[in-house]
Motif scaffolding. Sequence first.
Motif, PDB file in Angstrom:
ATOM      1  N   LYS A   2       0.836  -1.322   0.139  1.00 23.74           N
ATOM      2  CA  LYS A   2      -0.054  -0.046   0.191  1.00 23.74           C
ATOM      3  C   LYS A   2       1.056   1.280  -0.005  1.00 23.74           C
ATOM      4  O   LYS A   2       1.885   1.352   1.021  1.00 23.74           O
ATOM      5  CB  LYS A   2      -0.904   0.007   0.999  1.00 23.74           C
ATOM      6  N   PHE A   3       0.498   2.209  -0.969  1.00 23.35           N
ATOM      7  CA  PHE A   3       1.287   3.659  -1.056  1.00 23.35           C
ATOM      8  C   PHE A   3       0.145   4.778  -0.972  1.00 23.35           C
ATOM      9  O   PHE A   3      -0.795   4.409  -1.428  1.00 23.35           O
ATOM     10  CB  PHE A   3       2.127   3.474  -2.101  1.00 23.35           C
ATOM     11  N   GLN A   4       0.665   5.662  -0.751  1.00 21.22           N
ATOM     12  CA  GLN A   4      -0.093   6.935  -0.789  1.00 21.22           C
ATOM     13  C   GLN A   4       0.584   8.141  -1.182  1.00 21.22           C
ATOM     14  O   GLN A   4       1.783   8.347  -0.894  1.00 21.22           O
ATOM     15  CB  GLN A   4      -0.842   6.973   0.577  1.00 21.22           C
ATOM     16  N   LEU A   5      -0.158   8.897  -2.074  1.00 22.54           N
ATOM     17  CA  LEU A   5       0.313  10.370  -2.269  1.00 22.54           C
ATOM     18  C   LEU A   5      -0.814  11.430  -1.836  1.00 22.54           C
ATOM     19  O   LEU A   5      -2.079  11.093  -1.579  1.00 22.54           O
ATOM     20  CB  LEU A   5       0.528  10.603  -3.893  1.00 22.54           C
ATOM     21  N   GLN A   6      -0.419  12.485  -1.601  1.00 23.26           N
ATOM     22  CA  GLN A   6      -1.275  13.669  -1.075  1.00 23.26           C
ATOM     23  C   GLN A   6      -1.026  14.926  -1.793  1.00 23.26           C
ATOM     24  O   GLN A   6       0.133  15.246  -2.023  1.00 23.26           O
ATOM     25  CB  GLN A   6      -0.773  13.887   0.383  1.00 23.26           C
ATOM     26  N   TYR A  57       2.048  -2.432 -16.561  1.00 24.60           N
ATOM     27  CA  TYR A  57       2.732  -1.047 -15.674  1.00 24.60           C
ATOM     28  C   TYR A  57       1.989   0.107 -15.904  1.00 24.60           C
ATOM     29  O   TYR A  57       2.329   1.011 -14.982  1.00 24.60           O
ATOM     30  CB  TYR A  57       4.378  -1.104 -16.006  1.00 24.60           C
ATOM     31  N   LYS A  58       1.139   0.402 -16.971  1.00 21.54           N
ATOM     32  CA  LYS A  58       0.552   1.289 -17.381  1.00 21.54           C
ATOM     33  C   LYS A  58      -0.607   1.724 -16.104  1.00 21.54           C
ATOM     34  O   LYS A  58      -0.954   2.838 -16.237  1.00 21.54           O
ATOM     35  CB  LYS A  58       0.075   1.530 -18.552  1.00 21.54           C
ATOM     36  N   LYS A  59      -0.910   0.661 -15.594  1.00 24.09           N
ATOM     37  CA  LYS A  59      -1.972   0.727 -14.571  1.00 24.09           C
ATOM     38  C   LYS A  59      -1.794   0.491 -13.210  1.00 24.09           C
ATOM     39  O   LYS A  59      -0.917  -0.357 -13.125  1.00 24.09           O
ATOM     40  CB  LYS A  59      -3.310  -0.105 -15.213  1.00 24.09           C
ATOM     41  N   PHE A 111      18.154  -9.977 -11.803  1.00 23.31           N
ATOM     42  CA  PHE A 111      17.351  -9.375 -12.968  1.00 23.31           C
ATOM     43  C   PHE A 111      15.856  -9.156 -12.559  1.00 23.31           C
ATOM     44  O   PHE A 111      15.268  -7.865 -12.724  1.00 23.31           O
ATOM     45  CB  PHE A 111      17.497 -10.406 -14.151  1.00 23.31           C
ATOM     46  N   MET A 112      15.171 -10.090 -12.033  1.00 23.42           N
ATOM     47  CA  MET A 112      13.744  -9.840 -11.580  1.00 23.42           C
ATOM     48  C   MET A 112      13.647  -9.051 -10.379  1.00 23.42           C
ATOM     49  O   MET A 112      12.643  -8.400 -10.323  1.00 23.42           O
ATOM     50  CB  MET A 112      13.325 -11.114 -11.137  1.00 23.42           C
ATOM     51  N   PHE A 113      14.843  -8.853  -9.597  1.00 22.54           N
ATOM     52  CA  PHE A 113      14.821  -7.602  -8.399  1.00 22.54           C
ATOM     53  C   PHE A 113      14.719  -6.407  -8.975  1.00 22.54           C
ATOM     54  O   PHE A 113      13.831  -5.488  -8.518  1.00 22.54           O
ATOM     55  CB  PHE A 113      15.904  -7.945  -7.419  1.00 22.54           C
ATOM     56  N   PHE A 114      15.366  -6.167 -10.403  1.00 22.08           N
ATOM     57  CA  PHE A 114      15.561  -4.890 -10.953  1.00 22.08           C
ATOM     58  C   PHE A 114      14.077  -4.471 -11.372  1.00 22.08           C
ATOM     59  O   PHE A 114      13.634  -3.445 -11.465  1.00 22.08           O
ATOM     60  CB  PHE A 114      16.430  -4.592 -11.967  1.00 22.08           C
ATOM     61  N   ILE A 115      13.419  -5.627 -11.877  1.00 23.40           N
ATOM     62  CA  ILE A 115      12.220  -5.588 -12.703  1.00 23.40           C
ATOM     63  C   ILE A 115      11.132  -5.108 -11.466  1.00 23.40           C
ATOM     64  O   ILE A 115      10.314  -4.303 -11.589  1.00 23.40           O
ATOM     65  CB  ILE A 115      11.560  -6.858 -13.205  1.00 23.40           C
ATOM     66  N   LEU A 116      11.167  -5.789 -10.305  1.00 21.87           N
ATOM     67  CA  LEU A 116      10.334  -5.357  -9.226  1.00 21.87           C
ATOM     68  C   LEU A 116      10.672  -4.020  -8.573  1.00 21.87           C
ATOM     69  O   LEU A 116       9.629  -3.218  -8.397  1.00 21.87           O
ATOM     70  CB  LEU A 116      10.805  -6.320  -8.118  1.00 21.87           C
ATOM     71  N   TYR A 121       8.665   1.737  -9.081  1.00 23.95           N
ATOM     72  CA  TYR A 121       9.011   3.321  -9.485  1.00 23.95           C
ATOM     73  C   TYR A 121       7.919   3.641 -10.444  1.00 23.95           C
ATOM     74  O   TYR A 121       7.440   4.760 -10.410  1.00 23.95           O
ATOM     75  CB  TYR A 121      10.489   3.214 -10.176  1.00 23.95           C
ATOM     76  N   THR A 122       7.640   2.866 -11.484  1.00 28.33           N
ATOM     77  CA  THR A 122       6.830   3.387 -12.413  1.00 28.33           C
ATOM     78  C   THR A 122       5.218   3.464 -11.906  1.00 28.33           C
ATOM     79  O   THR A 122       4.537   4.276 -12.297  1.00 28.33           O
ATOM     80  CB  THR A 122       6.733   2.181 -13.490  1.00 28.33           C
ATOM     81  N   SER A 123       4.763   2.511 -11.049  1.00 29.91           N
ATOM     82  CA  SER A 123       3.459   2.648 -10.455  1.00 29.91           C
ATOM     83  C   SER A 123       3.505   3.996  -9.895  1.00 29.91           C
ATOM     84  O   SER A 123       2.475   4.661  -9.785  1.00 29.91           O
ATOM     85  CB  SER A 123       3.196   1.679  -9.567  1.00 29.91           C
ATOM     86  N   ARG A 124       4.558   4.399  -9.029  1.00 23.00           N
ATOM     87  CA  ARG A 124       4.669   5.736  -8.196  1.00 23.00           C
ATOM     88  C   ARG A 124       4.427   6.798  -9.458  1.00 23.00           C
ATOM     89  O   ARG A 124       3.623   7.779  -9.229  1.00 23.00           O
ATOM     90  CB  ARG A 124       5.779   5.903  -7.548  1.00 23.00           C
TER      91      ARG A 124
END
Length: 140
Positions: A2-6, A57-59, A111-116, A121-124
């Motif tokens: 769970k993440f949040q922005l305000q 990743y777009k959504k 490699f998978m860790f970098f994808i994670l 980052y992309t979702s943020r």
Amino acid sequence: MKFQLQKTVNSEFEAVRERAIDVFKSSNYLEIEVLDNVIAFRFGGNDWEIVSRSESYKKIKRGKLEITRSEINFSLKLIYFVSLLTEIIIILLFLIGGIFISHNILFLALFMFFILVDKLYTSRKYAEKMLIDITFDEIK
């Protein structure tokens, strides 16, 4: 996870709410639930469905926008959830394979860790873009 922005806005409640609904609809969210001061959105579909990286990743799969009134303005809190289960399971499988089969497989776990990390980052960035789009009318 769970993440949040305000963000704080100086618009009317109905204008902010309508703009948020428009942004979610234009982003093709299938399930939008509007309550008094909360708008919940969900992309729908199967979480285990195999799709391309760019599409997944777009959504943001699901989240909610809380609109709270302070004395002179409104506070928008975008709470979104990112599922990392698939990536974590694959990393664990690569780690186990690296230990029991061949040490060369450990590079795949890295490699998978970098994808994670890229997914986080992309979702943020996508969530920040959504919040900016919601408050865009105020900037005009």
